[in-house]
Structures are given as C-alpha cells and as structure tokens.
Design an enzyme around this catalytic site. Structure first.
Site, short mmCIF file in Angstrom:
data_model
loop_
_atom_site.label_atom_id
_atom_site.label_comp_id
_atom_site.label_asym_id
_atom_site.label_seq_id
_atom_site.Cartn_x
_atom_site.Cartn_y
_atom_site.Cartn_z
CG ASP A 320 -1.80 1.20 1.31
OD1 ASP A 320 -2.40 1.54 0.29
OD2 ASP A 320 -1.88 1.81 2.39
CG ASP A 516 -1.18 2.22 7.28
OD1 ASP A 516 -1.84 2.19 6.21
OD2 ASP A 516 -0.98 3.26 7.92
CG ASP A 520 -4.11 -1.36 3.48
OD1 ASP A 520 -4.46 -1.20 2.30
OD2 ASP A 520 -3.46 -0.51 4.13
#
Length: 810
Positions: A320, A516, A520
């Site tokens: 990410d 995080d 996600d």
C-alpha cells in the site's frame, strides 16, 4: 478461557523445564555408574545400569511417537524407539544407554534453545501495564487499566510503563521506546506530542491525556499478537517429519539389508543407532524460533514459524502507499500569508479552529502550531462541514479553515500559493477571517525517508517483483513508483480491487502484502504473508496479518526479510548436513565398520554440533549487518538535525531567484547577500564537517570509501556554485548594482544550487542517516536568522512527494 489456557501452558512449560534436565542427569548418571561398575569388574551390574538408562529414554520416546501418531505424523522418533529396543534385544546395552543420553541431551538442548529464543516475545507479555494513575482535580487514584477512558488525565511516574496511548500535557516527557522500536536511545516528546502505550518513562513524572482505551492502545495490540505468536508453543512442524516419508523407509531398508547380507542383527541395530536424528533435525525449528526471537528484537512480531519460512521464500511484494511507503500523516510544509498578516498568526488561527476537528489534516496543523509553541485560543460556535472545512468564532471574528472555490481565490499571494501547491502536489487549507482569505497552509504526506533504501534491500534479499496498490490518484502514485523503482502501480484501487490484485499475484508466486489501514485488512488476509504496519495501523489490519511491524519503520520489513532468509538458510543447512552425515554413518555401520556404541557417540557429537549451529540464527546474517559505533550514530543524528534546520533555510535560494527575476534592483542584491551569508556561515561549514568527519566514519561500516564518493563530488559542486554566487555579488558591488549580463548566470546558480541541495539532502538522508534511525529525536533547534524578505517556512518533509492535492478537509 484464554487465561486458563495460558496458565495451563505455563504450568506445562515449568513441568517440562524441570523434567528435561532431570532426564539428562538420570541418563548420564546411570551411564557413568555402569562405566564404573564395568571398570570394577562387574559387567552384570554395568549392564543393569545401562539397561535402566535405556528404559529411562525409551518410555518418553514411546510417548513422543504416540503423540506424533495421534497428530497423523509418523516421524523419525520411531527410529529412536526402534534403535533403543534393538539395543536391548541384541544385548548392546552400552549403546542403548548412550542413545538415551543423546536423546535426553538433545531434547534438553533444543528446549533450552527455544526458551532462550522466545525470551524476547515473553518479555512483551510480562511488561504489559496493569493499572494507571488517574488525576481528578488534586486527587490521584490508582485504577485498573480497563477503567481508563478517552480524555482521562493520567500521571505516569518515573520508570513506569505508559498505560494507554495519549498526548503529553504538562512537561517534556523523556521516554525509553526500545521495547516498541528496538532503538536504545531515549527520546523526548514535547507537550502536545503523541505517546504510545508500552514505552517506559525514563525521566520525571508527566501527565498524559488519554486518546484511546487500554484495549485499543498500541501495546495491547502488540500483546495480543505476541500471545498469538506463541513462541513457547508454536505449532512448528519439525523438518524431520517432512523427510520422514522417505528417511524412515530408507533407514529400515538399509538396516534390513545389513542384517540379511551379514546375518548379524547387531549391524542392523548399529544402522538404527546412527540414524537417530531426532535432536539433530530439531535444529531446524531451533533456527526458526531463533529467527522469531531476533525479529521481535527488531520490532517485528511474527505469528508462526510458517510465516517466517514463507517470508523467506517470497519473490513478490505488494505494498500500500499511504502509511506504508509514505508517512501516512501530512505535515505542514509552508504557510502563505496575505499582505498585512504574519504567517505565525495565520497558523495560530487555523490551529485554534482545527482543535475541534478530527480530520487528519487538522491534526497536522494543530501539531505544527503546538511544536511552534503557539498560544491557541478556545473556539466557540464550532461548525464542521464534512468535505469542506470548519468554522468557529475566535475572539470577535468568524474564522474558517478548509476549501475555497476557485472563483473566490483572488490576489497575487493567493494565486502564488495555489501554483506552489500544484507544483509540489500539496494540499491547501485556506484560512479566512470574516469571509476574507488571509492565509493558506500547505501540507503534504512525505515519502518515508528510508523507503528507497528499504526497497533496494528488499531487492537484494531476493524479491523480484515490487507492486504498489493505492486508492490515491495515478499522478502522485506514479511519482512514488518512479522514485522507488517499482515494477507495477495500481492506482485508485478499492478494497475489493486490492484483494483481486493480491490474489492474482499470489497465484503466480509467494506474495507478501504490506499495509496499515482498515481497508488493507482483506488484502493482507489474501496474501501468502500479510505484513501490517502496526505502530499506527488499525486493529483490523494487524489482526489480519501474519507479521506486524510494531514500530513505524518501513526498514523493519527489510530486517524481517533478512532474518527470514537467514533463519531458513540455517535451518536447511542444519537439516541437510545432519541427514547427510547420518546417511554416511548408516552406510559405514551397515558394512560393520561402526559398532553401535561408537555410532551412538558419533551421532551425539553430530547432533549437539548442528543444534548449536542452529542457534546462529539468533545473531543474524553478518553479511547484511551494518554495525555503527556509538560515535558514528551520534554524528548521523547530529547531521540529521542540522539538515532539518538547513532545509528550513535553503528556500532562500529559490526566493532570491524569484526576487532577481522580478527585477535586478537593490532588494535583489540584498537577497543575494543574505543567500551568500547563509551559504558561507551555515551551509558550507556543515558540508565541510560531513566531508571530514562523517564520510570517513562511514567508510568502514559501508565496506568502502567509494560508498560516499558521489556525495563528495556533490560537495565540490556545492562549493563551486557558492563561490560563483559570491563572485557575482563582488562584481555587482563594484559596478553599483547587478548588471543585465549577470542575471541569467545568477538565476542558473541560484535555482541549480537549490535543486542540487534538495537532492543532496535526500540522498544523504536515505542512504546514510537511515542507518541510525528513522525519526531521530529532534532537540530544540536554534533558528539561524533570515532576511525579512524571506517567507517563513517549516520544511519538515523529507521528500517532494505527496499523496493528494485536495482541500484541507476532504
């Protein structure tokens, strides 16, 4: 229920910790007693002792085999049982007693290694805070941790563990964050700065305003992960069991062939004796558990040995962007003020209003104001419009912070602020007083300073494909990917899109996913190995992950990768060497050249040596270890702090160029003089100190002085451009002003040196300063004076990259 299970596990662990040494003492004792009896001429008594020793090991060995069979595993423990029974049947009682010592010693050594390796994970559980001191008025009371509520005022005494997440209220807090970050140096958190639970108060007592309950705080999440990791009772399948499908039949075939060919059952028993690799192949899980322990010391909690092994096999990494590759928390990079207003007042007004907003950009503005010790006002009649901004009354004025329509933005200063935000991909928070724009706060989410070096390390560790998934727009995503050299970028991804992308990558190769946020969590669960940035990440992402980075440092992922590959390498090395030696010994014994007693002694030596070799995983791979002296680390932090200050001031070069482009008058010459003063009195001494002090100190840990050679060449270019600017100033003074033929070259020098310094700072920070720390303690910095014409700036960001350029409160 969990507490009951945990208590049962601890009780069993204590019982086992006493049984294993006792078994070693008993088996060694009867072996020695039999030896003394044999030397005394009493062979029958000696055989009796040795038979007893054999039976001492045979009983637990049978229990291990039955336990394995119940789990559906026919492991090589069966060979140990057969060899013990075989020594009794053929009368090789000494060999049986030696095998007993081998089994008992190997089990004890393996258990001791696991206890040593899991010590760091157990320490997390033992340090968990259990109470807090809450202050109400002048009264301080001790309350259970579960009773702490958000916004409680807590007192943290010297040496105590911070019980919940919060913000410092009264004085600067001196903290030991090593349990979370792995960094041994103490850090200071100023009033208003956040503090995570689990860190230790290394200074005087301070007050904390809680921002989370105990269950939702950082350390509680880490404790839950440590419990799940279960280093003491991790269900690691022994590597021996993987090979049992062929090793066990092969052993029986060789033993039977030796018996048939020679007609001697003793040879068959000798083969079984040297094929008893139970403690030998337990070296593999010792290496894995040692890897878990080393990872925990680096701020990485790994749930199981399987996750560590999968990480060591991974070839694809999916990441990410926001919060993983970028800091995930915007910072104020510039404040533009309308004529008649000061930048400090614009920030104070914006922060006073944004105190009441939960938005992430509002938090950044408030944190910046608190860092600058601004005196905030208490707003009244606060109204927040989601997606637009916040309005409140400050004193007798109505103050608005947020977005503005394009048609409202008028005036040269406002248009300049918009252009600057567009060029820097920054977000703008407009500040209006009584509906009149008076200033703009520019913010951006910087790239993590250690991201480029981490990506290079991950490539070196064996990852062949690096992919970025983000819900952000394509333009800033491509910027990040270009700087980091990623292989693929997927922008504007929904959580469902991320899951589909991760599954597609997982179908092609062993895939690691790093994220995080709450969004996600599904993608982390879909990956072969999910890694959560747990320091600030959500509970959902942490619980969906196989590995959690307990500190907000991306380079810990590279550390975990190095540890995983090193641990797996040692595990495979231990198993391969041990089984090869066992096979060679089996062949030798089959030809009758290795009696059972001698074979047992040989096997014991091999087993102990290989288990000790497996403990090397606790130390890590020396090939990737960059060892810094304390003096070098101190230097890195000192020059890093100087960079922060210089970055605030290096914008003078660009502003002087703007001033010169607008007109080569006396003001432009004054601006140039201010730039030259900055260069000669502050910048060049800093660069000279790096060249003569820091770079020589880095030569040894980096392996060669060539590692800093390109930076030295940049220093020379900085010196050349600075001298050129100084020569232009001398000529201008001699000619009573800047001449037209000087303007183009001066602009090239100013803008070129500005760009060069920005790039040079980034290169040093990413390549060298990250060796010491990601976010070193920031002492109060002495501000070097700036000319009155310079815009006030606060350049905290370490990269020109950002995540979006929308309004302050989208």
């Amino acid at each position: 229920m969990n507490h009951a299970v945990s208590a049962t596990q601890r009780s069993f662990s204590r019982w086992r910790s006493r049984l294993e040494p006792a078994l070693v003492i008993l088996t060694v004792g009867v072996l020695l007693a039999g030896g003394f009896a044999w030397l005394a001429g009493a062979p029958t008594v000696a055989d009796t002792f040795w038979i007893a020793g054999t039976l001492l090991a045979l009983i637990p060995a049978l229990a291990w085999v039955v336990s394995a069979l119940r789990r559906g595993h026919a492991g090589v423990d069966l060979i140990a049982v057969l060899s013990l029974v075989g020594t009794l049947l053929v009368g090789e009682y000494l060999a049986g007693s030696l095998i007993s010592v081998m089994l008992a010693g190997g089990r004890a050594l393996e258990a001791s290694a696991q206890r040593r390796a899991s010590h760091d994970l157990r320490a997390l559980l033992e340090r968990a805070p259990r109470f807090a001191r809450r202050r109400e008025g002048s009264e301080v009371s001790v309350i259970p941790l579960s009773d702490v509520a958000i916004d409680d005022l807590l007192v943290v005494g010297p040496g105590e563990v911070v019980p919940v997440d919060g913000r410092v209220v009264d004085v600067v807090a001196v903290l030991d964050e090593s349990v979370l970050t792995g960094e041994p140096l103490q850090v200071e958190r100023a009033v208003g700065e956040p503090v995570r639970s689990g860190v230790i108060n290394a200074g005087n007592a301070f007050e904390l305003r809680s921002t989370a309950t105990a269950a939702d705080s950082t350390y509680a999440g880490i404790v839950r992960l440590a419990e799940l990791a279960g280093a003491e009772s991790a269900p690691i399948v022994r590597l021996a069991d993987r090979y049992a499908a062929w090793f066990l039949p092969l052993t029986l075939v060789i033993a039977a062939a030796a018996w048939v060919a020679s007609g001697s059952a003793v040879r068959a028993v000798a083969v079984l004796v040297v094929a008893t690799p139970c403690p030998l192949l337990l070296a593999a899980p010792v290496a894995i558990v040692s890897g878990l322990s080393r990872a925990s010391r680096h701020g990485v909690v790994i749930r199981s040995g399987a996750a560590l092994e999968n990480l060591g096999n991974a070839t694809t990494l999916v990441m990410d962007k926001t919060g993983t590759l970028t800091m995930g928390r915007p910072v104020v990079v510039e404040i533009a003020a309308a004529p008649g207003y000061e930048a400090a007042e614009v920030l104070r007004l914006a922060a006073s209003v944004d105190q009441m907003s939960p938005h992430v950009l509002a938090e950044a503005i408030v944190s910046e104001a608190l860092t600058r010790a601004a005196q905030l006002s208490l707003p009244t009649t606060v109204v927040e419009e989601p997606g637009r901004g916040v309005t409140a009354r400050i004193g007798g004025s109505q103050v608005y912070v947020g977005k503005l329509a394009d048609e409202v933005i008028e005036g040269g200063w406002a248009r300049a602020a918009v252009n600057r935000a567009c060029l820097d991909s920054a977000a703008i928070a407009w500040v209006c007083v009584d509906a009149e724009p008076v200033g703009a706060v520019l913010l951006r989410d910087p790239l993590r300073r250690n991201a480029p070096r981490t990506v290079r390390r991950l490539r070196a560790a064996g990852l062949k494909r690096l992919v970025m998934l983000t819900g952000d727009r394509a333009e800033p995503a491509r910027e990040v990917a270009t700087v980091l050299g990623l292989d693929e970028v997927y922008a504007q991804q929904s959580p469902a899109d991320k899951v589909a992308a991760v599954r597609a990558e997982r179908d092609r190769a062993v895939t690691v996913m790093v994220g995080d946020g709450v969004n996600d969590a599904p993608a982390l669960a879909a990956a072969t190995v999910g890694v959560a940035m747990g320091a600030r990440g959500s509970t959902a992402s942490s619980e969906a992950a196989d590995i959690v980075l307990t500190t907000d440092r991306l380079d810990r992922l590279a550390d975990a990768m190095d540890i995983a590959r090193w641990s797996r390498r040692i595990a495979m090395q231990s198993a391969t060497v041990g089984m090869t030696l066992s096979l060679i010994a089996m062949v030798v014994a089959a030809f009758g050249w290795l009696p059972p007693a001698a074979g047992a002694l040989l096997q014991e030596g091999i087993d102990v040596a290989v288990i000790l070799n497996a403990l090397r995983a606790l130390r890590g791979n020396p090939a990737v270890d960059v060892s810094l002296t304390t003096n070098t680390e101190d230097m890195l932090r000192r020059f890093d702090a100087e960079h922060d200050t210089l970055r605030d001031t290096v914008g003078l070069l660009r502003d002087a160029g703007d001033q010169l482009a607008a007109g080569s008058d006396a003001d432009a010459l004054e601006a140039l003089t201010g730039v030259h003063t900055f260069l000669t009195e502050q910048l060049l001494p800093h660069e000279h100190a790096e060249e003569t002090q820091l770079y020589p100190a880095l030569a040894r840990p980096l392996g060669t002085g060539e590692a800093t050679a390109t930076m030295s060449r940049t220093h020379a270019e900085i010196q050349r451009l600075s001298d050129r600017i100084g020569t232009h100033i001398a000529l201008a003074r001699a000619d009573n002003g800047i001449q037209p033929d000087q303007v183009d070259d001066l602009l090239a020098c100013l803008y070129g040196l500005y760009a060069l310094l920005r790039l040079h700072f980034l290169q040093e920070e990413e390549s060298y300063f990250t060796l010491a720390d990601d976010e070193p303690p920031s002492p109060k910095r002495a501000r070097w004076p700036q000319p009155g014409w310079a815009l006030e700036r606060r350049r905290k960001a370490h990269s020109p990259l950002s995540i979006n350029s929308g309004g302050a409160h989208p």
